[in-house]
Design a protein around this motif. Structure first.
Motif, PDB file in Angstrom:
ATOM      1  N   ARG A 113      39.919  47.614  34.687  1.00  0.00           N
ATOM      2  CA  ARG A 113      38.754  46.770  34.974  1.00  0.00           C
ATOM      3  C   ARG A 113      38.553  45.684  33.913  1.00  0.00           C
ATOM      4  N   ASN A 161      39.814  42.094  31.690  1.00  0.00           N
ATOM      5  CA  ASN A 161      40.076  40.705  32.043  1.00  0.00           C
ATOM      6  C   ASN A 161      41.546  40.486  32.360  1.00  0.00           C
ATOM      7  N   HIS A 164      39.477  41.992  40.843  1.00  0.00           N
ATOM      8  CA  HIS A 164      39.836  41.834  39.429  1.00  0.00           C
ATOM      9  C   HIS A 164      39.070  40.678  38.797  1.00  0.00           C
ATOM     10  N   ASN A 165      38.845  40.780  37.512  1.00  0.00           N
ATOM     11  CA  ASN A 165      38.162  39.728  36.762  1.00  0.00           C
ATOM     12  C   ASN A 165      39.224  38.716  36.294  1.00  0.00           C
ATOM     13  N   THR A 225      40.851  35.140  35.329  1.00  0.00           N
ATOM     14  CA  THR A 225      40.694  33.777  34.847  1.00  0.00           C
ATOM     15  C   THR A 225      41.964  33.053  35.259  1.00  0.00           C
TER      16      THR A 225
END
Length: 142
Positions: free
Chosen positions: A59, A61, A111-112, A114
């Motif tokens: 969980r 980044n 998902h987190n 970027t």
């Protein structure tokens, strides 16, 4: 850190996708391809396969690097309008590759992520390695 890339010999034509995943001192590579596809579909498949390969219990980044402005802008900008308009573009035409966009959107929500853009073929090691994997994933022409 994840690097993804897609490649196509002819557009459409045989295509491949490649993924380089790095987490601490661990590394995982993935590759695959299709006989009749497009470069944009292979760029998307690389991102999809990368996000699918993340441990479901993780969980933290995720930073995903792509050299595809299509994937980058699609998932971070355009998708919001597409969804509001029922998967139609601003010109009212259907979104191309909607099957993959829906899949990528669902994985992105889990998902987190970027999303980062990297200039392709500019000597960035992770991108160069993902490119080699994508080319290796291309099926051989019959």
């Amino acid at each position: 850190m994840i690097y993804t890339d897609g490649a196509c010999s002819g557009n459409p034509g045989p295509g491949g996708w490649g993924v380089l995943m790095q987490f601490g001192d661990k590394e995982k590579t993935l590759k695959g391809g299709e006989h009749d596809t497009t470069n944009n579909r292979m760029e998307m498949m690389a991102a999809i396969k990368a996000l699918e390969a993340i441990n479901e219990k993780y969980r933290g980044n995720v930073t995903l690097w792509t050299d595809s402005t299509y994937v980058m802008k699609g998932i971070t900008e355009w998708i919001h309008g597409w969804k509001k308009r029922g998967w139609k573009k601003s010109d009212k035409k259907p979104v191309v590759n909607v099957d993959l966009w829906k899949e990528l959107d669902a994985l992105n929500a889990i998902h987190n992520v970027t999303w980062k853009w990297v200039k392709g073929h500019a000597g960035v090691e992770g991108n160069e390695r993902a490119d080699k994997l994508a080319r290796a994933g291309m099926p051989v022409r019959d």
